[in-house]
Design a protein around this motif. Structure first.
Motif, short mmCIF file in Angstrom:
data_model
loop_
_atom_site.label_atom_id
_atom_site.label_comp_id
_atom_site.label_asym_id
_atom_site.label_seq_id
_atom_site.Cartn_x
_atom_site.Cartn_y
_atom_site.Cartn_z
N THR A 21 27.88 -31.63 8.56
CA THR A 21 26.54 -32.07 8.93
C THR A 21 25.66 -32.06 7.68
O THR A 21 26.01 -31.46 6.65
CB THR A 21 25.94 -31.14 9.99
OG1 THR A 21 25.83 -29.83 9.45
CG2 THR A 21 26.79 -31.12 11.24
N LEU A 22 24.52 -32.69 7.78
CA LEU A 22 23.63 -32.80 6.62
C LEU A 22 23.10 -31.43 6.22
O LEU A 22 22.95 -31.14 5.03
CB LEU A 22 22.48 -33.76 6.94
CG LEU A 22 21.54 -34.11 5.82
CD1 LEU A 22 22.31 -34.72 4.66
CD2 LEU A 22 20.49 -35.06 6.30
N LEU A 26 23.43 -29.68 2.56
CA LEU A 26 22.26 -29.21 1.81
C LEU A 26 22.42 -27.75 1.39
O LEU A 26 22.03 -27.37 0.29
CB LEU A 26 21.00 -29.36 2.66
CG LEU A 26 20.44 -30.76 2.79
CD1 LEU A 26 19.28 -30.76 3.77
CD2 LEU A 26 20.00 -31.30 1.45
N ALA A 27 23.00 -26.94 2.24
CA ALA A 27 23.21 -25.53 1.90
C ALA A 27 24.19 -25.38 0.75
O ALA A 27 24.08 -24.46 -0.05
CB ALA A 27 23.70 -24.77 3.13
N GLN A 28 25.14 -26.30 0.64
CA GLN A 28 26.12 -26.21 -0.44
C GLN A 28 25.57 -26.72 -1.78
O GLN A 28 26.20 -26.53 -2.80
CB GLN A 28 27.36 -27.00 -0.06
CG GLN A 28 28.14 -26.34 1.04
CD GLN A 28 29.38 -27.11 1.42
OE1 GLN A 28 29.58 -28.23 0.97
NE2 GLN A 28 30.20 -26.52 2.27
N LEU A 29 24.40 -27.35 -1.77
CA LEU A 29 23.80 -27.79 -3.03
C LEU A 29 23.25 -26.64 -3.85
O LEU A 29 23.02 -26.79 -5.04
CB LEU A 29 22.67 -28.80 -2.76
CG LEU A 29 23.10 -30.19 -2.31
CD1 LEU A 29 21.88 -31.03 -1.99
CD2 LEU A 29 23.95 -30.87 -3.36
N ASN A 30 23.00 -25.51 -3.22
CA ASN A 30 22.50 -24.34 -3.93
C ASN A 30 23.62 -23.75 -4.77
O ASN A 30 24.65 -23.34 -4.25
CB ASN A 30 21.96 -23.30 -2.96
CG ASN A 30 20.73 -23.78 -2.26
OD1 ASN A 30 19.96 -24.56 -2.80
ND2 ASN A 30 20.54 -23.33 -1.03
N THR A 35 19.88 -24.13 -9.37
CA THR A 35 19.72 -25.03 -8.23
C THR A 35 18.80 -26.16 -8.64
O THR A 35 17.71 -25.92 -9.16
CB THR A 35 19.13 -24.29 -7.02
OG1 THR A 35 20.01 -23.23 -6.67
CG2 THR A 35 18.97 -25.22 -5.84
N ASP A 36 19.23 -27.40 -8.43
CA ASP A 36 18.39 -28.56 -8.71
C ASP A 36 17.54 -28.82 -7.48
O ASP A 36 17.98 -29.45 -6.52
CB ASP A 36 19.27 -29.77 -9.04
CG ASP A 36 18.46 -30.96 -9.53
OD1 ASP A 36 17.23 -30.81 -9.69
OD2 ASP A 36 19.06 -32.03 -9.74
N TYR A 37 16.31 -28.32 -7.51
CA TYR A 37 15.45 -28.38 -6.32
C TYR A 37 15.02 -29.80 -5.98
O TYR A 37 14.72 -30.08 -4.83
CB TYR A 37 14.24 -27.48 -6.51
CG TYR A 37 14.61 -26.02 -6.41
CD1 TYR A 37 14.96 -25.46 -5.19
CD2 TYR A 37 14.60 -25.21 -7.53
CE1 TYR A 37 15.31 -24.13 -5.09
CE2 TYR A 37 14.95 -23.88 -7.44
CZ TYR A 37 15.29 -23.34 -6.21
OH TYR A 37 15.66 -22.03 -6.13
N SER A 38 15.00 -30.69 -6.94
CA SER A 38 14.63 -32.07 -6.62
C SER A 38 15.68 -32.71 -5.72
O SER A 38 15.34 -33.45 -4.78
CB SER A 38 14.43 -32.88 -7.90
OG SER A 38 15.63 -32.94 -8.64
N VAL A 39 16.94 -32.43 -5.94
CA VAL A 39 18.01 -32.97 -5.09
C VAL A 39 17.97 -32.33 -3.71
O VAL A 39 18.13 -33.01 -2.69
CB VAL A 39 19.38 -32.76 -5.76
CG1 VAL A 39 20.51 -33.18 -4.84
CG2 VAL A 39 19.45 -33.51 -7.07
N ALA A 42 15.00 -33.82 -1.83
CA ALA A 42 15.27 -35.19 -1.42
C ALA A 42 16.21 -35.21 -0.21
O ALA A 42 15.99 -35.98 0.75
CB ALA A 42 15.88 -35.98 -2.57
N GLY A 43 17.20 -34.37 -0.20
CA GLY A 43 18.09 -34.27 0.94
C GLY A 43 17.39 -33.74 2.18
O GLY A 43 17.64 -34.19 3.30
N THR A 44 16.49 -32.80 1.98
CA THR A 44 15.72 -32.27 3.10
C THR A 44 14.82 -33.34 3.69
O THR A 44 14.68 -33.43 4.91
CB THR A 44 14.89 -31.07 2.63
OG1 THR A 44 15.76 -30.09 2.05
CG2 THR A 44 14.12 -30.44 3.77
#
Length: 73
Positions: A21-22, A26-30, A35-39, A42-44
């Motif tokens: 799921t989205l 998003l949790a795996q982007l951390n 952590t690239d907070y801009s990505v 944007a996903g959020t």
């Protein structure tokens, strides 16, 4: 209980990373250290915009139906 059976019971079938799921993606982007907070933001935004649209459309119909049912007839 085997790992495959546990995944099937929790709803997470073994379909790989494309079946996430989205919110899980998003949790795996951390990252562990950076952590690239801009990505992440944007996903959020991509995750929240459809929910807000559905809420606004539903709220308008909900309030309209409540007002229509409140009339004495």
């Amino acid at each position: 209980m085997t790992l495959t059976r546990r995944r099937l019971l929790t709803g997470a079938a073994a379909l790989g990373p494309l079946a996430q799921t989205l919110q899980v993606a998003l949790a795996q982007l951390n990252g562990a250290y950076v952590t690239d907070y801009s990505v992440v933001m944007a996903g959020t935004l991509v995750a929240i915009v459809p929910l807000v649209v559905v809420f606004l459309i539903g709220a308008r119909h909900f309030v309209g139906n409540i007002a229509a049912g409140a009339l004495k007839g």
